[in-house]
Design an enzyme around this catalytic site. Structure first.
Site, PDB file in Angstrom:
ATOM      1  N   GLY A   1       0.971  -1.639   0.545  1.00 18.67           N
ATOM      2  CA  GLY A   1      -0.419  -0.023  -0.087  1.00 18.67           C
ATOM      3  C   GLY A   1       0.823   1.498  -0.209  1.00 18.67           C
ATOM      4  O   GLY A   1       2.357   0.743  -0.212  1.00 18.67           O
ATOM      5  N   CYS A   2       0.832   2.395   0.787  1.00 22.30           N
ATOM      6  CA  CYS A   2       1.124   3.454   0.920  1.00 22.30           C
ATOM      7  C   CYS A   2       2.739   3.068   1.466  1.00 22.30           C
ATOM      8  O   CYS A   2       2.923   2.971   2.470  1.00 22.30           O
ATOM      9  CB  CYS A   2       0.719   4.332   1.706  1.00 22.30           C
TER      10      CYS A   2
END
Length: 323
Positions: A15-16
């Site tokens: 993810g981020c």
């Protein structure tokens, strides 16, 4: 290259990438953690291009590490506790192909370890849904723009607000500190060990295992087995508790404010297990005067002659008889 200084690469998408740096950063044996893009079909993609889902890349971190100091298996342990491995469509607040999870392996040894780790997580039934995180061959990795490097350090407020708003921490707390986890810990530890490490209890002075232990060896986290303190740094503080001038590696100890008991103190925790250890004072030996006063119940002592058998042979030359 000296085997002890050999480095390898590990690449993880979770993810981020803002949220994927801090958990690995500044651990012993971690040389660097770089945010970037990998797995796509274009060269030198930008943050905006990756976010538009047109390049095939994912946000990822690439870690340069010394396997003799921090094995790949421990990197995998940390990685799984940062993500939702059952989500194909992104991670938490961030949705889309560029936010999916993946382990990019750089050799067959990493692949075997990653596959075994994934299988063990699936077999544990910690998650009810299938583990969908892919294990893929490493692809060209492109460093992200300077703005995105070490974001937790350069933009601490924005980072904290983003992390809180993403729902990541709440999810991880639910799945990695569940009632079942606490039950397993109760079975693994003695009652005193559990109360000290989980509820910040303090064992009685002079009535604990290591206050007067001064043989050569390493003191490890009683829960995770991570090395925390060395006999080389142990001293007699005349307090009745094990006392050290410093940890074996700064990155394995976390300090936090403790306002209990009507005074402000600095509490110590094992960074990777979260176990409460004790307190930091500044009445120790010169020149730093640091005094890490630790509960024996939070530790397990491994004598120098047993370090090799316990996978800690790299510390044999560093331990000496205490004072």
């Amino acid at each position: 290259m000296n085997e002890k200084n050999r480095t390898e690469l590990a690449t993880f998408a979770g993810g981020c990438f803002w949220c994927m740096v801090k958990p690995f950063d500044e651990l012993p044996g971690i040389v660097s953690v770089v945010s970037g893009y990998t797995g796509g079909h274009t060269e030198n993609p930008t943050y905006e291009e990756v976010g538009m889902e047109t390049t095939g890349h994912v946000e990822a971190v690439q870690i340069t590490y010394e396997p003799e100091l921090f094995p790949y298996e421990r990197l995998l342990d940390i990685y799984w506790q940062l993500i939702d491995p059952t989500d194909k469509g992104g991670q938490f607040l961030d949705r889309g192909y560029s936010y999916r999870t993946a382990i990019f392996v750089h050799n067959e040894e990493q692949r075997a370890k990653a596959e075994a780790s994934k299988a063990a997580l699936q077999a544990s039934r910690r998650f009810k849904a299938p583990i969908v995180t892919e294990i893929l061959p490493a692809a060209p990795f492109y460093s992200a723009e300077a703005l995105h490097q070490d974001y937790y350090k350069t933009h601490p407020l924005d980072y904290k607000l983003y992390l809180k708003g993403s729902g990541r921490d709440e999810f991880l707390e639910q799945h990695w500190n569940s009632p079942e986890d606490q039950k397993r810990l109760r079975n693994q530890l003695t009652r005193l060990q559990y109360e000290v490490t989980q509820h910040k209890a303090s064992e009685p002075p002079y009535e604990n295992a290591y206050w007067n232990e001064f043989h050569a060896g390493i003191y490890v986290d009683v829960i995770s087995g991570d090395p925390l303190f060395s006999s080389a740094d142990k001293f007699d503080s005349a307090t009745g508790w094990p006392s050290f001038t410093g940890p074996i590696a700064e990155g394995l100890i976390r300090r936090e404010a403790d306002y209990s008991g009507g005074e402000v103190r600095t509490a110590l925790r094992s960074r990777l297990s979260g176990a409460y250890l004790g307190h930091l004072f500044f009445d120790g030996p010169e020149p730093a005067k640091q005094h890490y006063r630790v509960n024996s119940a939070a530790l397990r002592f491994i004598p120098k002659e047993e370090l090799e058998a316990n996978g800690l042979g790299r510390y044999v030359e560093k331990v000496v008889e205490g004072n």
